[in-house]
Design a protein around this motif. Structure first.
Motif, PDB file in Angstrom:
ATOM      1  N   ALA A   1       0.838  -1.205   0.000  1.00 46.77           N
ATOM      2  CA  ALA A   1       0.000   0.000   0.000  1.00 46.77           C
ATOM      3  C   ALA A   1       0.869   1.250   0.000  1.00 46.77           C
ATOM      4  CB  ALA A   1      -0.920   0.002   1.216  1.00 46.77           C
ATOM      5  N   ARG A   2       0.401   2.268  -0.687  1.00 46.47           N
ATOM      6  CA  ARG A   2       1.118   3.548  -0.728  1.00 46.47           C
ATOM      7  C   ARG A   2       0.405   4.642   0.046  1.00 46.47           C
ATOM      8  NH1 ARG A   2       3.740   5.078  -6.134  1.00 46.47           N
ATOM      9  NH2 ARG A   2       2.391   6.810  -5.654  1.00 46.47           N
ATOM     10  N   LYS A   3      -0.781   4.328   0.578  1.00 48.72           N
ATOM     11  CA  LYS A   3      -1.550   5.298   1.359  1.00 48.72           C
ATOM     12  C   LYS A   3      -2.148   4.595   2.570  1.00 48.72           C
ATOM     13  CE  LYS A   3      -3.026   7.825  -2.742  1.00 48.72           C
ATOM     14  NZ  LYS A   3      -4.174   8.198  -3.563  1.00 48.72           N
ATOM     15  N   GLY A   4      -2.277   5.343   3.666  1.00 42.95           N
ATOM     16  CA  GLY A   4      -2.902   4.781   4.854  1.00 42.95           C
ATOM     17  C   GLY A   4      -3.436   5.880   5.753  1.00 42.95           C
ATOM     18  N   VAL A   5      -4.374   5.508   6.607  1.00 41.64           N
ATOM     19  CA  VAL A   5      -4.951   6.441   7.579  1.00 41.64           C
ATOM     20  C   VAL A   5      -4.777   5.836   8.959  1.00 41.64           C
ATOM     21  CG1 VAL A   5      -7.016   7.682   8.310  1.00 41.64           C
ATOM     22  CG2 VAL A   5      -6.649   7.216   5.882  1.00 41.64           C
ATOM     23  N   PHE A   6      -4.093   6.551   9.841  1.00 45.20           N
ATOM     24  CA  PHE A   6      -3.857   6.110  11.218  1.00 45.20           C
ATOM     25  C   PHE A   6      -4.793   6.935  12.102  1.00 45.20           C
ATOM     26  CE2 PHE A   6      -0.386   4.188  13.957  1.00 45.20           C
ATOM     27  CZ  PHE A   6      -1.064   4.346  15.148  1.00 45.20           C
ATOM     28  N   ILE A   7      -5.776   6.255  12.700  1.00 43.97           N
ATOM     29  CA  ILE A   7      -6.787   6.936  13.521  1.00 43.97           C
ATOM     30  C   ILE A   7      -6.611   6.534  14.973  1.00 43.97           C
ATOM     31  CG2 ILE A   7      -9.263   7.251  13.923  1.00 43.97           C
ATOM     32  CD1 ILE A   7      -9.704   6.428  10.981  1.00 43.97           C
ATOM     33  N   THR A   8      -6.662   7.522  15.859  1.00 43.85           N
ATOM     34  CA  THR A   8      -6.599   7.267  17.293  1.00 43.85           C
ATOM     35  C   THR A   8      -7.561   8.196  18.023  1.00 43.85           C
ATOM     36  OG1 THR A   8      -5.165   7.165  19.251  1.00 43.85           O
ATOM     37  CG2 THR A   8      -4.675   8.880  17.648  1.00 43.85           C
ATOM     38  N   THR A   9      -8.060   7.753  19.159  1.00 48.02           N
ATOM     39  CA  THR A   9      -8.863   8.642  19.999  1.00 48.02           C
ATOM     40  C   THR A   9      -7.949   9.477  20.887  1.00 48.02           C
ATOM     41  OG1 THR A   9      -9.112   6.895  21.637  1.00 48.02           O
ATOM     42  CG2 THR A   9     -10.886   7.141  20.018  1.00 48.02           C
TER      43      THR A   9
ATOM     44  N   LEU B   1      -2.802  11.250   9.530  1.00 50.23           N
ATOM     45  CA  LEU B   1      -2.960  11.044  10.964  1.00 50.23           C
ATOM     46  C   LEU B   1      -4.229  11.756  11.435  1.00 50.23           C
ATOM     47  CD1 LEU B   1       0.706  11.715  12.174  1.00 50.23           C
ATOM     48  CD2 LEU B   1      -0.330   9.538  11.465  1.00 50.23           C
ATOM     49  N   ILE B   2      -5.117  11.012  12.078  1.00 52.42           N
ATOM     50  CA  ILE B   2      -6.356  11.589  12.607  1.00 52.42           C
ATOM     51  C   ILE B   2      -6.381  11.326  14.107  1.00 52.42           C
ATOM     52  CG2 ILE B   2      -8.879  11.525  12.564  1.00 52.42           C
ATOM     53  CD1 ILE B   2      -8.716  10.662   9.645  1.00 52.42           C
ATOM     54  N   ASP B   3      -6.299  12.407  14.890  1.00 51.73           N
ATOM     55  CA  ASP B   3      -6.325  12.260  16.350  1.00 51.73           C
ATOM     56  C   ASP B   3      -7.763  12.364  16.864  1.00 51.73           C
ATOM     57  OD1 ASP B   3      -6.941  14.974  16.341  1.00 51.73           O
ATOM     58  OD2 ASP B   3      -5.021  15.613  17.143  1.00 51.73           O
ATOM     59  N   GLY B   4      -7.920  12.263  18.168  1.00 47.23           N
ATOM     60  CA  GLY B   4      -9.246  12.264  18.771  1.00 47.23           C
ATOM     61  C   GLY B   4     -10.057  13.513  18.479  1.00 47.23           C
ATOM     62  N   ILE B   5      -9.407  14.660  18.465  1.00 44.80           N
ATOM     63  CA  ILE B   5     -10.117  15.915  18.197  1.00 44.80           C
ATOM     64  C   ILE B   5     -10.591  15.953  16.749  1.00 44.80           C
ATOM     65  CG2 ILE B   5      -9.840  18.419  18.025  1.00 44.80           C
ATOM     66  CD1 ILE B   5      -8.077  18.242  20.544  1.00 44.80           C
ATOM     67  N   ASP B   6      -9.695  15.600  15.827  1.00 44.33           N
ATOM     68  CA  ASP B   6     -10.089  15.569  14.407  1.00 44.33           C
ATOM     69  C   ASP B   6     -11.181  14.530  14.167  1.00 44.33           C
ATOM     70  OD1 ASP B   6      -8.306  17.570  13.686  1.00 44.33           O
ATOM     71  OD2 ASP B   6      -6.711  16.153  13.183  1.00 44.33           O
ATOM     72  N   LEU B   7     -11.070  13.390  14.844  1.00 45.17           N
ATOM     73  CA  LEU B   7     -12.072  12.336  14.699  1.00 45.17           C
ATOM     74  C   LEU B   7     -13.447  12.819  15.147  1.00 45.17           C
ATOM     75  CD1 LEU B   7     -12.866   9.431  14.056  1.00 45.17           C
ATOM     76  CD2 LEU B   7     -12.089   8.808  16.363  1.00 45.17           C
ATOM     77  N   SER B   8     -13.494  13.506  16.284  1.00 47.76           N
ATOM     78  CA  SER B   8     -14.788  14.003  16.774  1.00 47.76           C
ATOM     79  C   SER B   8     -15.365  15.064  15.838  1.00 47.76           C
ATOM     80  CB  SER B   8     -14.668  14.546  18.199  1.00 47.76           C
ATOM     81  OG  SER B   8     -13.770  15.628  18.264  1.00 47.76           O
ATOM     82  N   LYS B   9     -14.509  15.895  15.259  1.00 48.50           N
ATOM     83  CA  LYS B   9     -14.986  16.896  14.295  1.00 48.50           C
ATOM     84  C   LYS B   9     -15.566  16.221  13.054  1.00 48.50           C
ATOM     85  CE  LYS B   9     -11.784  20.578  15.618  1.00 48.50           C
ATOM     86  NZ  LYS B   9     -10.586  21.348  15.205  1.00 48.50           N
ATOM     87  N   LEU B  10     -14.885  15.177  12.574  1.00 48.82           N
ATOM     88  CA  LEU B  10     -15.388  14.445  11.414  1.00 48.82           C
ATOM     89  C   LEU B  10     -16.715  13.767  11.726  1.00 48.82           C
ATOM     90  CD1 LEU B  10     -12.035  12.906  10.138  1.00 48.82           C
ATOM     91  CD2 LEU B  10     -13.478  14.541   8.908  1.00 48.82           C
ATOM     92  N   MET B  11     -16.836  13.206  12.928  1.00 49.60           N
ATOM     93  CA  MET B  11     -18.086  12.552  13.330  1.00 49.60           C
ATOM     94  C   MET B  11     -19.240  13.548  13.335  1.00 49.60           C
ATOM     95  SD  MET B  11     -16.656  10.136  16.391  1.00 49.60           S
ATOM     96  CE  MET B  11     -18.266   9.513  16.868  1.00 49.60           C
ATOM     97  N   ILE B  12     -18.992  14.745  13.836  1.00 50.41           N
ATOM     98  CA  ILE B  12     -20.029  15.775  13.887  1.00 50.41           C
ATOM     99  C   ILE B  12     -20.364  16.257  12.475  1.00 50.41           C
ATOM    100  CG2 ILE B  12     -20.504  18.152  14.619  1.00 50.41           C
ATOM    101  CD1 ILE B  12     -18.894  17.412  17.214  1.00 50.41           C
ATOM    102  N   THR B  13     -19.340  16.496  11.663  1.00 53.65           N
ATOM    103  CA  THR B  13     -19.555  16.985  10.301  1.00 53.65           C
ATOM    104  C   THR B  13     -20.375  16.007   9.467  1.00 53.65           C
ATOM    105  OG1 THR B  13     -17.500  18.247  10.340  1.00 53.65           O
ATOM    106  CG2 THR B  13     -18.396  17.719   8.177  1.00 53.65           C
ATOM    107  N   TYR B  14     -20.084  14.721   9.603  1.00 54.79           N
ATOM    108  CA  TYR B  14     -20.731  13.711   8.756  1.00 54.79           C
ATOM    109  C   TYR B  14     -21.816  12.904   9.481  1.00 54.79           C
ATOM    110  CZ  TYR B  14     -17.141  14.988   5.465  1.00 54.79           C
ATOM    111  OH  TYR B  14     -16.344  15.703   4.612  1.00 54.79           O
TER     112      TYR B  14
END
Length: 86
Positions: A21-29, A50-63
């Motif tokens: 793979a040449r692309k990946g998403v690392f997600i953490t709370t 890299l998606i941290d807990g703050i970015d993750l919560s923003k994405l959850m709210i947005t979508y």
């Protein structure tokens, strides 16, 4: 709270290599250390987001993923034209 360190991102990068793979998403709370962020930015052969807990919560709210509307507020504005002399 444990921060994700560069060695963890390096391990993830190696796992991507193993799969070709040449692309990946690392997600953490949690969050990422500065070293982990710099490592991901310096990679030339692949892209790791890299998606941290703050970015993750923003994405959850947005979508609207895993959230619901609890309250709605109405904000009113004054119509100044209504009070003008004719």
């Amino acid at each position: 709270m444990i921060k994700i360190q560069s060695v963890m991102v390096q391990s993830f990068s190696g796992a991507l290599d193993a799969k070709g793979a040449r692309k990946g998403v690392f997600i953490t709370t949690s969050s990422f250390t500065d070293g982990a962020k710099k490592y991901a930015e310096r990679l030339e052969s692949k892209k790791i987001i890299l998606i941290d807990g703050i970015d993750l919560s923003k994405l959850m709210i947005t979508y609207d993923v895993g959230v619901h509307i609890k309250e709605t507020f109405t904000v009113k504005d004054i119509e100044y034209d209504y009070f003008k002399d004719e």
